[in-house]
Design a protein around this motif. Structure first.
Motif, PDB file in Angstrom:
ATOM      1  N   VAL A  73       0.111  -5.252  -5.083  1.00  0.00           N
ATOM      2  CA  VAL A  73       0.190  -3.814  -4.441  1.00  0.00           C
ATOM      3  C   VAL A  73       1.201  -2.912  -5.123  1.00  0.00           C
ATOM      4  O   VAL A  73       1.929  -3.301  -6.156  1.00  0.00           O
TER       5      VAL A  73
ATOM      6  N   THR B 159      -0.281   8.201   7.895  1.00  0.00           N
ATOM      7  CA  THR B 159      -0.053   7.048   6.793  1.00  0.00           C
ATOM      8  C   THR B 159       1.104   6.432   7.489  1.00  0.00           C
ATOM      9  O   THR B 159       1.838   6.565   8.269  1.00  0.00           O
TER      10      THR B 159
ATOM     11  N   VAL C 117      -7.996   2.582   1.362  1.00  0.00           N
ATOM     12  CA  VAL C 117      -6.747   2.137   1.150  1.00  0.00           C
ATOM     13  C   VAL C 117      -6.440   1.406   2.500  1.00  0.00           C
ATOM     14  O   VAL C 117      -6.504   2.089   3.482  1.00  0.00           O
ATOM     15  N   HIS C 118      -5.682   0.191   2.269  1.00  0.00           N
ATOM     16  CA  HIS C 118      -5.089  -0.399   3.308  1.00  0.00           C
ATOM     17  C   HIS C 118      -3.504  -0.341   3.007  1.00  0.00           C
ATOM     18  O   HIS C 118      -3.163  -0.100   1.876  1.00  0.00           O
ATOM     19  N   GLY C 119      -2.483  -0.256   3.962  1.00  0.00           N
ATOM     20  CA  GLY C 119      -1.252  -0.001   4.089  1.00  0.00           C
ATOM     21  C   GLY C 119      -0.528  -0.563   5.076  1.00  0.00           C
ATOM     22  O   GLY C 119      -1.053  -0.867   6.057  1.00  0.00           O
TER      23      GLY C 119
ATOM     24  N   ALA D  88       3.828  -0.635   6.453  1.00  0.00           N
ATOM     25  CA  ALA D  88       5.080   0.057   6.071  1.00  0.00           C
ATOM     26  C   ALA D  88       6.045  -0.328   7.249  1.00  0.00           C
ATOM     27  O   ALA D  88       5.792  -0.737   8.440  1.00  0.00           O
TER      28      ALA D  88
ATOM     29  N   GLY E 229       7.114   0.910   2.292  1.00  0.00           N
ATOM     30  CA  GLY E 229       5.680   1.073   2.252  1.00  0.00           C
ATOM     31  C   GLY E 229       5.003   0.347   1.271  1.00  0.00           C
ATOM     32  O   GLY E 229       5.387   0.525   0.083  1.00  0.00           O
ATOM     33  N   CYS E 230       3.919  -0.423   1.427  1.00  0.00           N
ATOM     34  CA  CYS E 230       2.916  -0.878   0.296  1.00  0.00           C
ATOM     35  C   CYS E 230       1.429  -0.501   0.756  1.00  0.00           C
ATOM     36  O   CYS E 230       1.093  -0.355   1.825  1.00  0.00           O
ATOM     37  N   GLY E 231       1.054  -0.239  -0.581  1.00  0.00           N
ATOM     38  CA  GLY E 231      -0.633   0.354  -0.602  1.00  0.00           C
ATOM     39  C   GLY E 231      -1.271  -0.663  -1.291  1.00  0.00           C
ATOM     40  O   GLY E 231      -0.830  -1.067  -2.347  1.00  0.00           O
TER      41      GLY E 231
END
Length: 268
Positions: free
Chosen positions: A111, A151, A211-213, A215, A230-232
């Motif tokens: 990621v 987000t 997009v999946h995320g 955090a 956070g990660c996307g």
């Protein structure tokens, strides 16, 4: 070629606020000067007109960047400048500590992993690490901004704020987003509830359909600014159980670094 370069410099200079430029130039004089300087001392070191120096020193004193001594009739730097310098140094230290951990997570899960800080109604990415194991990562880099509302990294930032500051920020977001607020507000509330329960929040296409995320809030010791980790990842690249595992790892990392008073956490 010389003419073109000159014009480029002219355009660059025209884009800089003259008042801001003079104020910063004035403050920089104190770096290589005696502690106390008079208006005439400053004028001699900057080539600014005496009237301009007097106007700037008055404004900078009112703003807390200069201190004026009536007995000396001179100025010195005030705590406002120190706070700015400390904030920059502190953020740099946090980035240096967190970078190897973010890179490890980015490589392990394939990621992009980021450290973000509050910037108005947006989340500013201070650091971004991309996976070295895959070419399919999001096009975000240090300096990129994403909305707070909608987000996961933005919702985690809101969760990191003190309640009064969060309420004020939510009011700003409501004014900013206006017509979209009836959609965004429930998303924010859901993110805050998720963080209160599991420590992290998930977004499955909430910000962008592809997009999946995930955090978490991040508040390292001795760091005043609210931050988040956070990660996307592109949709379909990580199944839901793996995303939740990633969220758990971010929670651990946040707690690990936040609990270290000296912000010196070894990479394991």
């Amino acid at each position: 070629m010389v003419v073109k370069a000159s014009r480029a410099e002219d355009r660059k200079a025209a884009s800089v606020s003259p008042a801001l430029s003079r104020g910063l130039h004035l403050l920089s004089v104190f770096a290589d000067a005696p502690v106390w300087l008079s208006n005439s001392d400053i004028a001699g070191r900057t080539d600014l007109p005496a009237a301009t120096v007097a106007r700037l020193t008055k404004s900078l004193t009112q703003m807390g960047f200069l201190h004026y001594s009536g007995s000396r009739r001179r100025f010195r730097l005030a705590p406002g400048v120190v706070r700015l310098g400390y904030g920059a140094k502190s953020e740099t230290q946090v980035i240096e500590v967190i970078r190897p951990h973010l890179q490890k997570i980015a490589d392990r899960f394939g990621v992009h992993a980021a450290l973000a800080v509050l910037d108005g109604v947006e989340a500013l990415h201070l650091e971004v690490c991309h996976s070295s194991a895959t070419l399919v990562t999001l096009r975000l880099e240090a300096g990129s901004r994403v909305p707070l509302a909608g987000t996961p990294i933005g919702h985690a930032l809101l969760a990191a704020l003190e309640p009064a500051r969060r309420e004020s920020c939510l009011g700003d977001l409501e004014c900013h987003h206006a017509a979209e607020w009836n959609v965004l507000s429930p998303q924010i509330e859901r993110g805050l509830v998720e963080i209160a329960g599991s420590g992290f929040t998930l977004s499955l296409g909430g910000w962008h359909p592809d997009v999946h995320g995930v955090a978490v809030p991040f508040k390292p010791s001795d760091q005043a600014a609210a931050m988040s980790l956070g990660c996307g990842v592109p949709k379909g690249q990580l199944p839901l159980p793996r995303l939740k595992e990633l969220g758990g790892e971010l929670v651990k990392l946040s707690a690990l670094v936040s609990s270290s008073r000296e912000n010196s956490v070894p990479v394991q």
